[in-house]
Every structure is written in C-alpha cells, then in structure tokens.
Design a protein around this motif. Structure first.
Motif, mmCIF file in Angstrom:
data_model
loop_
_atom_site.group_PDB
_atom_site.id
_atom_site.type_symbol
_atom_site.label_atom_id
_atom_site.label_comp_id
_atom_site.label_asym_id
_atom_site.label_seq_id
_atom_site.Cartn_x
_atom_site.Cartn_y
_atom_site.Cartn_z
ATOM 1 N N VAL B 92 -3.188 -2.442 18.319
ATOM 2 C CA VAL B 92 -3.965 -3.854 16.826
ATOM 3 C C VAL B 92 -4.105 -2.674 16.102
ATOM 4 O O VAL B 92 -4.976 -1.655 16.139
ATOM 5 C CB VAL B 92 -4.587 -4.779 17.567
ATOM 6 C CG1 VAL B 92 -4.991 -5.154 16.042
ATOM 7 C CG2 VAL B 92 -3.273 -5.523 18.581
ATOM 8 N N LEU B 93 -3.570 -2.418 15.515
ATOM 9 C CA LEU B 93 -4.422 -1.038 13.937
ATOM 10 C C LEU B 93 -5.007 -2.445 13.164
ATOM 11 O O LEU B 93 -4.366 -3.255 12.505
ATOM 12 C CB LEU B 93 -4.126 -0.633 13.385
ATOM 13 C CG LEU B 93 -3.668 0.270 12.520
ATOM 14 C CD1 LEU B 93 -2.699 1.294 12.451
ATOM 15 C CD2 LEU B 93 -4.527 0.389 11.107
ATOM 16 N N VAL B 94 -6.465 -2.290 13.211
ATOM 17 C CA VAL B 94 -7.520 -3.484 11.469
ATOM 18 C C VAL B 94 -7.702 -2.487 10.652
ATOM 19 O O VAL B 94 -7.820 -1.668 10.858
ATOM 20 C CB VAL B 94 -8.591 -3.805 12.764
ATOM 21 C CG1 VAL B 94 -9.345 -4.753 11.624
ATOM 22 C CG2 VAL B 94 -8.548 -4.330 13.932
ATOM 23 N N ASP B 96 -8.573 -3.367 6.774
ATOM 24 C CA ASP B 96 -9.831 -4.246 5.846
ATOM 25 C C ASP B 96 -9.443 -3.638 4.697
ATOM 26 O O ASP B 96 -9.566 -2.749 3.759
ATOM 27 C CB ASP B 96 -11.295 -3.617 6.575
ATOM 28 C CG ASP B 96 -12.687 -3.871 5.550
ATOM 29 O OD1 ASP B 96 -11.498 -4.869 4.963
ATOM 30 O OD2 ASP B 96 -13.403 -3.231 5.012
ATOM 31 N N ASP B 98 -10.598 -5.043 1.557
ATOM 32 C CA ASP B 98 -11.507 -5.324 1.029
ATOM 33 C C ASP B 98 -11.488 -6.281 -0.371
ATOM 34 O O ASP B 98 -11.824 -6.157 -1.428
ATOM 35 C CB ASP B 98 -12.243 -3.818 0.818
ATOM 36 C CG ASP B 98 -13.748 -3.736 0.416
ATOM 37 O OD1 ASP B 98 -14.801 -4.968 0.493
ATOM 38 O OD2 ASP B 98 -14.274 -3.153 0.127
ATOM 39 N N ARG B 103 -5.137 -1.629 -1.694
ATOM 40 C CA ARG B 103 -5.130 -1.287 -0.351
ATOM 41 C C ARG B 103 -4.910 -2.294 0.563
ATOM 42 O O ARG B 103 -4.038 -1.686 1.927
ATOM 43 C CB ARG B 103 -7.452 -1.720 0.158
ATOM 44 C CG ARG B 103 -7.943 -1.023 -0.811
ATOM 45 C CD ARG B 103 -9.471 -0.161 -0.334
ATOM 46 N NE ARG B 103 -9.570 -0.752 1.505
ATOM 47 C CZ ARG B 103 -10.942 -0.315 2.202
ATOM 48 N NH1 ARG B 103 -11.456 -0.289 1.692
ATOM 49 N NH2 ARG B 103 -10.873 -0.130 3.272
ATOM 50 N N TYR B 107 -1.917 -1.140 3.259
ATOM 51 C CA TYR B 107 -1.882 -0.891 5.141
ATOM 52 C C TYR B 107 -0.038 -1.852 5.103
ATOM 53 O O TYR B 107 0.049 -1.280 6.472
ATOM 54 C CB TYR B 107 -2.785 -2.347 5.442
ATOM 55 C CG TYR B 107 -4.406 -1.379 5.132
ATOM 56 C CD1 TYR B 107 -4.498 -0.859 5.972
ATOM 57 C CD2 TYR B 107 -5.033 -1.922 4.388
ATOM 58 C CE1 TYR B 107 -5.762 -0.080 6.533
ATOM 59 C CE2 TYR B 107 -6.712 -1.661 4.887
ATOM 60 C CZ TYR B 107 -6.435 -0.833 5.616
ATOM 61 O OH TYR B 107 -7.925 0.236 5.823
ATOM 62 N N LEU B 110 2.110 1.792 5.708
ATOM 63 C CA LEU B 110 2.290 2.254 7.326
ATOM 64 C C LEU B 110 3.725 1.494 7.899
ATOM 65 O O LEU B 110 4.262 1.512 8.968
ATOM 66 C CB LEU B 110 1.348 1.206 8.209
ATOM 67 C CG LEU B 110 -0.143 1.598 7.925
ATOM 68 C CD1 LEU B 110 -0.912 1.122 8.751
ATOM 69 C CD2 LEU B 110 -0.134 3.610 7.439
ATOM 70 N N TYR B 112 6.811 1.135 6.199
ATOM 71 C CA TYR B 112 7.188 1.421 5.747
ATOM 72 C C TYR B 112 7.422 3.679 6.471
ATOM 73 O O TYR B 112 9.086 3.298 5.848
ATOM 74 C CB TYR B 112 7.424 1.638 4.043
ATOM 75 C CG TYR B 112 7.314 0.395 3.659
ATOM 76 C CD1 TYR B 112 9.292 -0.446 3.362
ATOM 77 C CD2 TYR B 112 6.678 -0.518 3.442
ATOM 78 C CE1 TYR B 112 9.513 -1.449 3.389
ATOM 79 C CE2 TYR B 112 6.735 -1.939 2.668
ATOM 80 C CZ TYR B 112 8.658 -2.841 2.757
ATOM 81 O OH TYR B 112 8.668 -3.557 2.192
ATOM 82 N N SER B 113 6.780 3.482 6.606
ATOM 83 C CA SER B 113 6.220 5.074 7.214
ATOM 84 C C SER B 113 6.895 4.880 8.456
ATOM 85 O O SER B 113 6.331 6.457 9.458
ATOM 86 C CB SER B 113 4.955 5.957 7.092
ATOM 87 O OG SER B 113 4.507 4.791 7.622
ATOM 88 N N LYS B 114 7.134 3.873 9.318
ATOM 89 C CA LYS B 114 7.654 4.170 10.814
ATOM 90 C C LYS B 114 5.987 3.776 11.447
ATOM 91 O O LYS B 114 5.917 3.883 12.809
ATOM 92 C CB LYS B 114 8.002 4.661 11.173
ATOM 93 C CG LYS B 114 9.367 4.682 9.766
ATOM 94 C CD LYS B 114 10.502 3.603 10.646
ATOM 95 C CE LYS B 114 11.436 3.209 9.728
ATOM 96 N NZ LYS B 114 12.002 1.705 10.176
ATOM 97 N N GLN B 115 4.764 3.763 11.271
ATOM 98 C CA GLN B 115 3.754 3.861 11.936
ATOM 99 C C GLN B 115 3.395 2.327 12.597
ATOM 100 O O GLN B 115 2.912 2.203 13.616
ATOM 101 C CB GLN B 115 2.544 4.230 11.399
ATOM 102 C CG GLN B 115 2.563 5.404 10.450
ATOM 103 C CD GLN B 115 1.377 6.231 9.516
ATOM 104 O OE1 GLN B 115 0.766 6.800 10.420
ATOM 105 N NE2 GLN B 115 1.872 6.254 8.235
#
Lengths: 342, 342
Positions: B92-94, B96, B98, B103, B107, B110, B112-115
């Motif tokens: 899990v990548l949290v 924020d 804001d 922003r 996130y 990520l 689309y960039s396959k991360q």
DNA sequence: CTGAAAGCGCTTACAG
DNA sequence: CTGAAAGCGCTTACAG
C-alpha cells in the motif's frame, strides 16, 4: 499502452533517440525533439517507470516508516518530507509499522527488493541487524528522524530530547511544583529514555527525586493517558503536576482529571509534548513542547538526499524545540509549594 | 546483490529452475528445491521486485489517495485497507494529495507508469478526465471510498451520507431545536452536497428552513470550525444548534463558543461527524456520527481486489453509520424550543 | 522435471 | 546528432 518503440516508429527515429528526446532534449536537434514529442502526445505515452528503474538501478522512491498512522504528530513531518522529496523528483511511500518491528522489516525489504532507494524512519523500532553491518555501518541509505539510536552512528535529525524534558521540569519547579509525576513511553524506547534522563537530571539538580510510583508508562495514545492518569491521581500522595511524553496522553489525563473533579490547572498542572493541533483546542489549552515538525521532515529528507547522492554528510542534526505555556499549568496550591531556601 | 543467475551457478541449475523453485516449489523435485533454497540463503538473496514487475506486468502495489494526511478520520480506513492488502500480498502506497487535484493526478500517474495496479481514492477531488473514458467507464482499477461521484458508476463504498445527515437534524428537531445551523465543506464536494441535501430534506419535512446565513463553509480543519463559529455565533438571531460536517470543525466550534462564554450544551448544541478518537476526549464530549472506518477500508480494498482479479462486482457498497449522543447536545432553552402542534 | 531462449520497456556506452 | 545493440533481473511458453 504505447512504448518507446511505438513512438520511434511513428516519429521515424530509433528508440534511443526517443529516450534521449524525452529525457535529455538538449542532446537532440530541435526538429527531432518536436517530432518525438508530437508522436508521444499523439499516442498518449506514459513512460514505464518499472522498466526505467530496472535499467537505471534506482527507483526514485523513498519509504518513510511511521510507528502509528493514527498519531497526529507525524503528519507535518511527512508534509515536510514530501515537500523536499517531490521537489527532487522522489516519490514518498508511507508505511505504517503499527509499532510492530515485523511490519517495519517489510518496509525496509522494499530497499532490498529495489523498490525504494532509501528509508526515512520515524521510529527507532526497526530491526537493527537488518540495517547495520558488522562494521556498525548502515547497509543502505537510511535516516532516522525524531528518534535516535544512541551510541550508533545512524544519521538522524531530532530535537534535544533530554534538554527539552529537563526544561519542562525546570519550569514546573520554578512555579513551585515538586510533587511531579510523568507518563513515559515503553521501556527501551530511546526517546522515552532520553526524556526521562532529562527529567531526573533536573530533579536531582534541585535535590529532588521522582519516586517510582510517579513514573507511569503509557503507549502514546489518548486511552493510555486516561488510564495511567487514574493510577497517578489515586495515589495517596497525589502529584501536583504531570508531565506527559506526548500530547495525546496529556489530553487523556485532562479528560480523566476532569471526570474526577480535579480542577486544571488549579489543583493539577499538565504538560504535554509535541504541540499537535488539538493541543490548542482542548479545554483548558495544553501547555506543551513544540517540535518543529515540518522542519524535521525537511531536514531529514535533505539529509537522506545527500546520502543518496553519495555524500558523507554530518550524520546528526539537532533542531530547536520550545516550551509553550498555555492553560494547563500554574503554581500549585500554596501549601503544596516547594520552599526554596535562599 | 545476488541474482537468480548467482543462485543458479551455485546450485548447479538453470535460472528457470531457480525461479520455479522459489515461486512454485511444487513444480520442482524436492532435492533441487532444497539445493536452490540453500544457495539462496547462502547468498542472502532478495528477489528484485522491479524486474519481476516488468516481466509479470503487475506491481502488486495499490495507491491510496487521501485528501489530507493531517486528518484523523483517514487513519483507521488506511488500517483497514492495509489489513486486507497485506493479507493478499499487495503493498500500500499512501499518497497525500493535500486537497490538490494536481497532486492527486501525480498519484494516479503511478498506475500509468506501471508502479501501481490500482487506486483507492479517499477523496473525490481527482481529475475526472484522467480516470473516465468516453464510454463513462473507469480506465483502470479504481475504487472511491467515503466519497462518491454521484451519477457515475465508479465503484464506491460509503455510508448513506444523506440519510445520516438527515438523522442528525431529525434528532435535533426532536429535542426542540429549530434554529439549526451547519458548517459544510467546500462547494462541489459531493459529500458536502449529499449531507446538505439530507439536512434540508429533513428541515422541509418539519416545514422548517435553514436560512443561508446559517450555512457556514469550512475546510474540515479545526481552525475553520473556529472561524466559522465566530460568524455563526455573532449572528443577530443566533442558532441554538450547529451541525458540523466533521469532528475537527465541531471541536473548533466548541473552542470558540467556550471562549465566548457560551455554555455547551445548555446554550448551544453541537454535533460532529466521523467519531474520531478526540471526539471522546474534548470537553464536553462530542455528539457525533460514527462511521465504521476500518470496515470501510476493508470493504473498499476487497472491492478493489475483486476488480483487479477481473471480476465485475457490484460497484456500490453502502455501510451503516450511527449517531452517538454525548455531552454536546440537549434541548434548547425552553423559550427557544420548537412548538409542535399535535 | 529441467533448460535454452525470448522478452518485459527502458537507457546508455559505443561507434559512426 | 543518431542508431544498433546490449543489458538491467526476472518469468514463462516451449521443447525435450
């Protein structure tokens, strides 16, 4: 999904040129740059960061380990970390270890599995053998913020815990308190140890001693403050002041004392630590130690960045804290006041 | 760092066999399995997750977007998400955001960039064109929790905002309040809109109306509650009750009212929303709407998981909320009480 | 059950 | 300035 290959075909160049045009436009003529950009836009190209990471051997990601995502104290630190990280093109992965060393280990594994380039730990509850080699050096880019591993040379940024705690006690004594209790964190927690040392040093300086039953142990939650307050306030010789090692616990103490009909601050002074937003909004407003949270986050991230770039920076940064007086402290009732011989 | 190649050499097998022995031990004889495991242990092997992702085309990572890491409400939801995610081998990548859509976009990138394989958004402030295609379908695995995009079919899990808000008003009216104000979130925020609708529906049911100057606008922070309270409480015809759309703002109201010498709940009733931990620890304790936070997190993650596995689950889950009465509500002074004709 | 080989999508040293 | 080629470390379809 479009890849460099697709763009290369559409723009009539090689994949090498595509890569250059996108990453280092100055290495390419303006006209090819334009062709490539156009093709990329037309195909809705998004670079595959995974492939890039595999090739460049860096993920441009750092993981920050926090002991408890429910604790307000860490929010601003993370904001500070993110501010600097994003500016430098790094992603921030926030991992909640839930005060569990096994979970912390999982987040550190991300470095070994190449998903992260470094670690910023906001807790010292991390497995030492996973991070330190035989020579006592860190095995990968690591910075510990807020806490520190005393006696190690793990890079860290923090306030002077001992001095801050000692200042709290000093000012309570100056007000006339001498029956001072505290609520610390768990044993072996370095922060807690340092602060307690500051407390005891200051007491000793005034030739006072904090009896063992005045040292409560909490876990930094509202509830633990509430529960430990119960013990402390039912003591035969009740303390006139309680110094809590974070604001959550202090707010728990306020609640319990209020329920017991003890007047704050007339009959009981309370001091917290951290200056979280709620500390200004409880009743009465909490006297506490302000930590420059965002600055801690920024400094820690800068330190990590400089380690990541191969430098050997000064591994220890100490930032200033300040004591903020609000509505939960005042001199104790006159008959309970410390008499100072002049 | 050791790779499959190193293990293969040491164990005297091919890299293919190493991979199999480690990932699918049942496809390999016991003796080769043992050899490989031993070699891996000896070399301190850690698989390169990046290379694996590139090959398998999945990252086993999901990103959860939160509007504000400083807001207590999200902690337990994240805990619920992590509980399920970790159980199923997902990280899990949290992130924020804001409360900044730019922003949030980062996130989502990520994916689309396959991360990351999917997104769990705890805010509806996400760029619609990035997530919805021309047919109105989501472009990638996405679940929105707590909030919802009314009129879209983006999978979501939430409580019944309108009904919950309406219940709050109903019970205030039952107590005899009719001069009821509220502090909502920003315009165009779907939660805020739904709750306001619930408020107005209930008022209308009783043939009451909430005048415009009784509708304050905050941003879900302590400070905004404090500031808007100032306006509301200085109104010529001061409300006898204020319904805040989250607990932070309600606590801000308590603070301001207390400073103005207004007695809570005798002269002013206050209701919050969310039931964050602090709501039990303020003075007086806050009457609020409890949301099953951890359950929301768990359900949302399960929903996302089922989407990730290619299923077409029911895209909308509604969970129960409940109104918790504490110390900030009571009937208004008798002369200000609603007279109900029977 | 095991191995040789291809390939995921990038980047970069090298040659021209 | 540009291209051909290699290679990052895995996994897996294919052949044996």
């Amino acid at each position: 999904m479009a890849t460099v290959k697709d763009i290369a075909k559409l723009a009539g160049v090689s994949t090498a040129t595509v890569s250059r045009a996108l990453a280092n436009p100055e290495k390419v003529t303006d006209s090819t740059k334009k062709k490539v950009e156009q093709a990329a836009a037309q195909l809705g190209y998004a670079p595959n960061a995974i492939a890039r990471s595999l090739r460049t051997q860096e993920s441009k990601t750092i993981v920050v380990i926090i002991p408890d995502i429910g604790n307000h104290f860490f929010s601003d630190i993370i904001k500070g970390i993110e501010l600097i990280a994003h500016k430098k093109g790094y992603q921030v992965l926030v991992g909640d270890a839930d005060r569990d060393i096994v979970r912390a280990r999982k987040y550190i594994d991300l470095v070994y599995s190449k998903q992260a380039d470094g670690v910023l730990s906001l807790t010292s509850e991390i497995p030492i053998e996973q991070i330190i080699d035989e020579q006592g050096q860190t095995k990968f880019p690591l910075v510990v913020a807020c806490e520190n591993y005393p006696g190690s040379n793990i890079p860290s940024v923090h306030i002077d815990q001992e001095f801050s705690a000692s200042s709290v006690i000093e000012s309570l004594i100056q007000m006339g308190h001498y029956k001072i209790a505290c609520i610390r964190g768990a044993d072996r927690n370095p922060i807690s140890e340092s602060r307690l040392k500051g407390v005891q040093t200051c007491m000793a300086k005034w030739q006072l001693r904090m009896p063992d039953e005045y040292i409560g142990v909490g876990d930094y939650t509202l509830l633990s403050g509430y529960e430990v307050a119960e013990q402390l306030l039912n003591l035969e010789d009740r303390p006139t002041a309680i110094f809590c090692f974070n604001d959550e616990m202090a707010i728990g103490v306020i609640r319990r004392a209020t329920e017991m009909g003890i007047k704050i601050p007339e009959q009981l002074s309370i001091v917290g630590f951290d200056n979280i937003p709620f500390s200004e909004y409880c009743t009465p407003q909490l006297t506490t130690v302000h930590q420059p949270r965002q600055l801690i986050g920024e400094s820690a991230m800068k330190l990590l960045l400089s380690i990541l770039s191969g430098k050997k920076p000064n591994p220890e940064i100490t930032l200033p804290a300040q004591l903020i007086f609000r509505g939960t402290t005042m001199p104790p009732p006159i008959e309970q006041r410390l008499k100072i011989d002049i």
